[in-house]
Design a protein around this motif. Structure first.
Motif, short mmCIF file in Angstrom:
data_model
loop_
_atom_site.label_atom_id
_atom_site.label_comp_id
_atom_site.label_asym_id
_atom_site.label_seq_id
_atom_site.Cartn_x
_atom_site.Cartn_y
_atom_site.Cartn_z
N MET A 153 0.84 -1.18 0.00
CA MET A 153 0.00 0.00 0.00
C MET A 153 0.89 1.25 0.00
O MET A 153 1.85 1.35 0.75
N THR A 154 0.57 2.21 -0.83
CA THR A 154 1.34 3.44 -0.93
C THR A 154 0.97 4.39 0.21
O THR A 154 -0.20 4.59 0.50
N ASP A 155 1.98 4.98 0.83
CA ASP A 155 1.78 5.97 1.89
C ASP A 155 1.79 7.34 1.24
O ASP A 155 2.84 7.95 1.07
N TYR A 156 0.63 7.84 0.90
CA TYR A 156 0.54 9.11 0.18
C TYR A 156 0.87 10.33 1.04
O TYR A 156 1.19 11.38 0.51
N LEU A 157 0.79 10.20 2.35
CA LEU A 157 1.18 11.31 3.22
C LEU A 157 2.69 11.48 3.27
O LEU A 157 3.18 12.56 3.54
N HIS A 158 3.42 10.41 3.00
CA HIS A 158 4.88 10.45 3.06
C HIS A 158 5.47 9.90 1.77
O HIS A 158 6.40 9.10 1.80
N ILE A 159 4.93 10.34 0.68
CA ILE A 159 5.33 9.82 -0.63
C ILE A 159 6.71 10.35 -1.03
O ILE A 159 7.12 11.42 -0.59
N GLN A 160 7.38 9.58 -1.86
CA GLN A 160 8.66 10.02 -2.44
C GLN A 160 8.70 9.52 -3.87
O GLN A 160 9.05 8.37 -4.13
N LEU A 161 8.35 10.41 -4.79
CA LEU A 161 8.35 10.05 -6.20
C LEU A 161 9.76 10.20 -6.77
O LEU A 161 10.54 11.03 -6.30
N PRO A 162 10.09 9.42 -7.79
CA PRO A 162 11.41 9.57 -8.44
C PRO A 162 11.51 10.94 -9.14
O PRO A 162 10.50 11.45 -9.64
N PRO A 163 12.71 11.51 -9.19
CA PRO A 163 12.90 12.83 -9.81
C PRO A 163 12.34 12.93 -11.23
O PRO A 163 11.77 13.95 -11.61
N ASP A 164 12.51 11.86 -12.03
CA ASP A 164 11.99 11.89 -13.40
C ASP A 164 10.48 12.07 -13.42
O ASP A 164 9.95 12.77 -14.28
N GLN A 165 9.80 11.41 -12.52
CA GLN A 165 8.34 11.52 -12.46
C GLN A 165 7.92 12.93 -12.02
O GLN A 165 6.98 13.50 -12.56
N ILE A 166 8.64 13.50 -11.08
CA ILE A 166 8.32 14.85 -10.60
C ILE A 166 8.56 15.88 -11.70
O ILE A 166 7.77 16.80 -11.87
N ARG A 167 9.63 15.70 -12.48
CA ARG A 167 9.91 16.63 -13.59
C ARG A 167 8.79 16.62 -14.61
O ARG A 167 8.58 17.60 -15.32
N GLY A 168 8.05 15.52 -14.69
CA GLY A 168 6.94 15.42 -15.63
C GLY A 168 5.67 16.11 -15.16
O GLY A 168 4.70 16.20 -15.90
N ILE A 169 5.67 16.62 -13.94
CA ILE A 169 4.50 17.31 -13.40
C ILE A 169 4.62 18.79 -13.72
O ILE A 169 5.67 19.40 -13.49
N SER A 170 3.57 19.37 -14.24
CA SER A 170 3.60 20.80 -14.60
C SER A 170 3.74 21.67 -13.35
O SER A 170 3.48 21.22 -12.23
N SER A 171 4.13 22.90 -13.56
CA SER A 171 4.22 23.87 -12.46
C SER A 171 2.87 24.03 -11.77
O SER A 171 2.81 24.14 -10.54
#
Length: 134
Positions: free
Chosen positions: A1-19
């Motif tokens: 189960m993913t802990d969305y309160l304490h998530i840590q996405l990979p940098p590549d995935q975060i770069r894909g998120i718009s401002s």
């Protein structure tokens, strides 16, 4: 189960998120921090609690509080802040200037980026500086 309160996405995935996406996330992070801070400090009760929350989450106040942390930001954090400030927003609330709204969006983008990066200690550190004297 993913802990969305304490998530840590990979940098590549975060770069894909718009401002705007980062600011959307950061808006929620900031509001949760403000609500928690108000409850923990007994700053308001009842209907005053909503009023106190709104006073701290409005764009002019966010822009003011952002100024407190700007000197503390790393180069990487400054880049995220600039990216958020330059986001293409389509509407600005009547109670805020364009500059205030851009600063507020930048702050939210930074908080969203830090949260999604799993840098919760840094979020807490910056929030503590923002709230000094409030």
């Amino acid at each position: 189960m993913t802990d969305y309160l304490h998530i840590q996405l990979p940098p590549d995935q975060i770069r894909g998120i718009s401002s705007i996406g980062l600011a959307h996330m950061g808006d929620a992070v900031y509001e949760l921090l403000v609500r928690t801070w108000l409850c923990a400090h007994g700053k308001a009760t009842g209907k005053g609690l909503h009023r106190a929350t709104v006073a701290l989450v409005c764009a002019p106040k966010q822009a003011e509080l952002a100024q407190r942390i700007l000197p503390l930001l790393t180069e990487e954090e400054q880049a995220v802040f600039r990216r958020g400030r330059n986001a293409n927003v389509h509407s600005i609330p009547a109670h805020a200037s364009r500059a205030q709204y851009q600063q507020a969006t930048a702050l939210e983008a930074l908080l969203g980026w830090l949260h999604l990066s799993g840098r919760h200690d840094r979020v807490e550190q910056l929030f503590a500086v923002m709230m000094e004297g409030e």
